[in-house]
Enzyme design. Structure first.
Site, mmCIF file in Angstrom:
data_model
loop_
_atom_site.group_PDB
_atom_site.id
_atom_site.type_symbol
_atom_site.label_atom_id
_atom_site.label_comp_id
_atom_site.label_asym_id
_atom_site.label_seq_id
_atom_site.Cartn_x
_atom_site.Cartn_y
_atom_site.Cartn_z
ATOM 1 N N LYS A 1 0.958 -1.231 -0.699
ATOM 2 C CA LYS A 1 0.097 -0.162 -0.284
ATOM 3 C C LYS A 1 1.174 1.307 0.060
ATOM 4 O O LYS A 1 1.914 1.156 0.812
ATOM 5 C CB LYS A 1 -0.710 -0.007 0.865
ATOM 6 C CG LYS A 1 -1.866 0.949 1.449
ATOM 7 C CD LYS A 1 -2.877 1.024 2.876
ATOM 8 C CE LYS A 1 -4.259 2.348 2.773
ATOM 9 N NZ LYS A 1 -4.845 1.901 3.896
ATOM 10 N N SER B 1 -9.817 1.920 3.163
ATOM 11 C CA SER B 1 -8.385 2.519 2.028
ATOM 12 C C SER B 1 -7.962 1.659 1.548
ATOM 13 O O SER B 1 -7.185 1.948 0.282
ATOM 14 C CB SER B 1 -7.794 3.371 2.786
ATOM 15 O OG SER B 1 -7.421 3.238 4.212
ATOM 16 N N SER C 1 -9.453 -0.798 7.351
ATOM 17 C CA SER C 1 -8.834 -0.180 6.101
ATOM 18 C C SER C 1 -8.301 -1.405 5.539
ATOM 19 O O SER C 1 -8.040 -1.220 4.421
ATOM 20 C CB SER C 1 -7.817 0.451 6.269
ATOM 21 O OG SER C 1 -9.580 1.989 5.682
HETATM 22 N N1 GLN Z 1 -12.857 3.549 6.777
HETATM 23 C C1 GLN Z 1 -12.425 4.697 7.390
HETATM 24 C C2 GLN Z 1 -12.311 5.361 7.595
HETATM 25 O O1 GLN Z 1 -12.133 6.179 6.153
HETATM 26 C C3 GLN Z 1 -10.910 3.323 8.230
HETATM 27 C C4 GLN Z 1 -9.724 4.070 6.776
HETATM 28 C C5 GLN Z 1 -8.794 2.862 8.001
HETATM 29 O O2 GLN Z 1 -8.739 1.755 8.166
HETATM 30 N N2 GLN Z 1 -7.953 3.591 7.426
HETATM 31 O O3 GLN Z 1 -11.609 6.355 8.193
#
Ligand code: GLN
Length: 481
Positions: free
Chosen positions: A79, A154, A178
């Site tokens: 990532k 994400s 994420s």
């Molecule tokens: N979807 C969650 C957010 O927008 C989680 C993001 C993540 O785990 N980096 O904060």
């Protein structure tokens, strides 16, 4: 070589048997990327030459008869908020361009030691903020199971790369879901380890008390192999634990105590997902598990607490992107303050700005007690819910997400609808426990089989059992993709 049929363990075996060389394996993935990734857009950057060079080193080791390390020659994706030396790092944002990483994150150094070949850097929501990868400054990633839908986020690029056979395994990061949510949306396995189990050194910090790096792979065994390679104490991360990393061992479902939080089957859950998850639980019960409904009394408060604690930490962590230290800088202004403002205004997208504002607000004088302090207290209660639950059960199970992968644009104009995606995943980060998303079935929609993720939650530092349980569940469920 049919890369669709390969697994990490199978590929290492193939190299050992000399069915193919590491260079051939890497080339097969690079060819797949150049053939198909214009459609999926899982990668932001592909490191062809470096990947081939590291594959060559593995082949030399094989020719010399050296013992093969656990991930020898395995083509992997990372990532793009995790540093890989000499490769660009954007974190999905314009504000870091044209930053080149000057060192390897600890997890990347460990992957390299384990013989992995890094194919490139994968797409993500800007600074890991989002649940669809639509917040990337470089355009969205498509879900390989249905390209009209988001891959989740994400870590959408990492999940899509694994699901689309554009990498054999990948690393993601999970602050509020994420890794697990994109794994669920794309039909792969993704695990968030216990907070402190995997080093965060070299990860672009989003919310430091919640962030963890973890693996995404096609099955539980591969997930465990990548996890084993990266887990363990690191002196560069003060929150990393000195507890030894245990090797996952086979677990039997007979007598296993599975707790099913009733709050995870409430309003807002698509009934088709509820049915799919319940059918999976039934199979585990038939195989001998003791499935019992339990309660996490503060589950309903988790999302609200997360969307206060997380932006508070985001606002502090993103303060360093000022145009002077890294990447993008706007034209010189009259005052330094104007320069900062202009750089940040032009460098950050809408979602990081929204969160910096929310975070600054909840930390500000007069609101700190009402929001931030209160959220921290709620966080303590949420953790206690898990402490209580694990007195009676070995693992918890429920849906990873309230819906299947949604079409592009379905939630991107409504931040609250997008935040609701995280309803079942954030409590795990707030309390620090490990959790894994396992494909447990599909839902048919417009002629497509859309994956459903089963979230399996373990107790603190109990990854060995979590992975063992996941593996036996995977075999009971049988082939899904
Ligand atoms: N979807 C969650 C957010 O927008 C989680 C993001 C993540 O785990 N980096 O904060």
């Amino acid at each position: 070589m049919r890369i669709e049929a390969l697994t990490v363990a199978g590929a290492v075996e193939g190299l050992r048997r000399k069915d193919f060389s590491a260079v051939e394996l890497t080339n097969a993935y690079l060819a797949a990327i150049s053939r198909r990734d214009h459609e999926i857009h899982s990668y932001l950057f592909v490191a062809e030459e470096i990947a081939r060079a590291s594959a060559k080193i593995v082949d030399r080791g094989i020719a010399e008869g050296l013992p093969l390390p656990a991930l020898a020659g395995i083509p992997m994706a990372v990532k793009d908020n995790i540093l890989v030396k000499d490769l660009p790092l954007t974190s999905g944002s314009r504000i870091l361009e044209p930053y080149i990483a000057s060192y390897d994150a600890t997890v990347v150094a460990r992957l390299k030691t384990a013989g992995a070949v890094i194919l490139g850097k994968t797409n993500l929501d800007e600074f890991a903020m989002g649940s669809s990868t639509e917040n990337s400054a470089f355009g969205p990633t498509q879900n390989p199971r249905d390209t009209s839908r988001v891959p989740g986020g994400s870590s959408g690029g990492s999940a899509a790369a694994v699901a689309g056979d554009l990498a054999l395994a990948a690393l993601g990061s999970d602050t509020g879901g994420s890794i697990r949510q994109p794994a669920a949306f794309t039909g792969v396995v993704g695990m968030k380890p216990t907070y402190g189990r995997v080093s965060r050194h070299g990860l672009v910090a989003m919310a430091s008390s919640l962030d963890q790096i973890g693996p995404l792979a096609k099955n539980v065994e591969d997930t465990a192999l990548v996890y084993q390679a990266v887990a363990g104490h690191d002196r560069y991360d003060a929150t990393s634990s000195e507890k030894p990393v245990e090797t996952p061992s086979p677990v039997s479902l007979a007598g296993l105590r599975i707790g099913v939080p009733k709050e995870y089957f409430g309003q807002g859950l698509d009934p088709r997902l509820s049915d799919t998850v319940r059918a999976a639980l039934k199979k585990f019960e038939t195989a001998g598990a003791r499935v019992a409904e339990i309660s996490l009394p503060h589950a309903a408060e988790a999302l609200a607490a997360y969307y206060i604690v997380m932006p508070a930490e985001v606002s502090a962590n993103l303060a360093r992107f000022d145009g002077l230290r890294y990447g993008f800088a706007s034209a010189p202004s009259k005052t330094i303050l104007d320069f900062y403002k202009d750089t940040r205004d032009r460098g950050f997208g809408a979602e990081p700005k929204r969160r910096i504002m929310m975070g600054t607000y909840v930390l500000s004088h007069g609101y700190y007690d009402a929001y931030y302090l209160k959220a921290q207290k709620v966080r303590r209660l949420i953790r206690r819910d898990f402490e209580d639950a694990f007195k009676d059960v070995d693992v918890l199970m429920g849906p990873t997400t309230p819906s299947v992968a949604f079409p592009f644009g379905a939630k991107s104009s409504d931040p609250l609808a997008m935040y609701l995606e995280d309803i079942y995943t954030v409590a795990v980060n707030l309390s620090g426990v490990p959790a894994l998303s396992l494909p447990c079935g599909t839902v048919a929609e417009a002629g497509r089989a859309l994956p459903v993720g089963l979230q399996i939650i373990g107790s603190w530092f109990d990854e060995a059992r979590l992975l063992g349980v996941s593996k036996v569940c995977e075999s009971v469920l049988g082939k899904i993709f």
